[in-house]
Design a protein around this motif. Sequence first.
Motif, short mmCIF file in Angstrom:
data_model
loop_
_atom_site.label_atom_id
_atom_site.label_comp_id
_atom_site.label_asym_id
_atom_site.label_seq_id
_atom_site.Cartn_x
_atom_site.Cartn_y
_atom_site.Cartn_z
N LEU A 110 -1.30 -7.06 0.95
CA LEU A 110 -1.25 -6.43 -0.41
C LEU A 110 -0.89 -7.44 -1.38
O LEU A 110 -1.78 -7.32 -2.63
CB LEU A 110 -0.21 -5.18 -0.33
N ARG A 111 -0.34 -8.27 -1.21
CA ARG A 111 0.18 -9.24 -2.57
C ARG A 111 -1.29 -9.93 -2.35
O ARG A 111 -1.42 -10.35 -3.69
CB ARG A 111 1.02 -10.01 -2.11
N ARG A 112 -1.91 -10.29 -1.58
CA ARG A 112 -3.05 -11.24 -1.59
C ARG A 112 -4.16 -10.29 -2.46
O ARG A 112 -4.90 -10.83 -3.38
CB ARG A 112 -3.73 -11.55 -0.60
N GLY A 113 -4.39 -9.02 -2.42
CA GLY A 113 -5.23 -8.22 -2.94
C GLY A 113 -4.80 -8.00 -4.40
O GLY A 113 -5.63 -7.37 -5.03
N CYS A 114 -3.70 -8.01 -4.73
CA CYS A 114 -2.86 -7.48 -5.94
C CYS A 114 -1.96 -8.49 -6.53
O CYS A 114 -0.79 -8.05 -6.37
CB CYS A 114 -2.16 -6.06 -5.99
N GLU A 163 -0.97 -9.65 -9.30
CA GLU A 163 0.01 -9.41 -10.13
C GLU A 163 0.98 -8.59 -9.85
O GLU A 163 1.89 -8.26 -10.57
CB GLU A 163 -0.80 -8.87 -11.51
N TRP A 164 1.05 -7.90 -8.87
CA TRP A 164 2.02 -6.93 -8.32
C TRP A 164 3.11 -7.56 -7.69
O TRP A 164 2.91 -8.16 -6.75
CB TRP A 164 1.10 -5.81 -7.61
N LYS A 165 4.31 -7.58 -8.02
CA LYS A 165 5.47 -8.10 -7.33
C LYS A 165 5.92 -7.08 -6.19
O LYS A 165 6.60 -6.25 -6.42
CB LYS A 165 6.65 -8.25 -8.37
N VAL A 166 5.33 -7.54 -5.16
CA VAL A 166 5.80 -6.87 -3.89
C VAL A 166 6.21 -7.70 -2.82
O VAL A 166 5.70 -8.95 -2.56
CB VAL A 166 4.67 -6.44 -3.36
N SER A 167 7.51 -7.29 -2.18
CA SER A 167 7.90 -8.45 -0.99
C SER A 167 8.47 -7.66 -0.07
O SER A 167 8.43 -6.39 -0.06
CB SER A 167 9.37 -8.98 -1.85
#
Length: 274
Positions: free
Chosen positions: A46-50, A52-56
């Motif tokens: 998900l982080r690679r696809g988005c 700008e979205w801060k997902v951890s």
Amino acid sequence: MVTTAELIYPASVDELHDSVLRRLDKQSPVCVLSADEELAAYVRSLRRGCPEWKVSSVQGTDPKAAPTDFGEDWKLEGSQWYARRVQPVSLGPAACAVTMKSRGQIANLQVQEARRCAQPAAGWVEVRVHAVGLNFRDVLNVLGMYPGDPGQPGTDFAGVIVQLGEGVSDLEVGARVFGFAPGAFQGYVLARRANLLPMPDTMQLEQAASMPSLITTVEHAMIDCAQLRRGQRILIHAGTGGVGLTAIWYAQKLGCEIVATAGSEEKRKFLRRM
């Protein structure tokens, strides 16, 4: 753990996916807490696809105990917490090979400089690989879950011819081709001429590398085995997968009546729009 992100506790990938869809428009910081490696892998994708979205993600039997502020991926192994970080690597202009020192986990994959192949035998071609189609078989291979010895991962590929074997007269060095070859992640591969097709000028290498298994599976199943004809009815399972979409496309071109299955209402809506 101190964090300014929203904490979510999904019990499965499906539940995590539903949570992501509900937050997709706003994209506020999110931290996924779980004991599941599959969920952590979803977060990385998900982080690679988005970007700008801060997902951890925090992975462990007690995720709340992770010694982290928001912004890292943490995993508990034994009694120690480890942060997972991806470091950019400059590979330069040389062709690269992806090899594995042993099977069992994705982390065993290594990037190295590719080596040229030997002189192709009669009827064979050496190709510098520019794109590889990743199949589920490759994942099982790396994880050591594929029966028998599947060899090095990678089968579907696209690239540029660098050497021709004796008797190959309908292709030339520098031509773009796509097809099958064992160990396609090696950077350079030897492929049988019969397993290669010239690429159309309008097709990108990445597109071509995704097609060989899809096309040959559909051709063998629907043409060689079923001998599908115009006006017949066909049932296609998993219609939104790669093989399923290719089968639907071919059946539409042939003029067949199509019945397709899909695992969610979202996927079924997609199929109805085709």
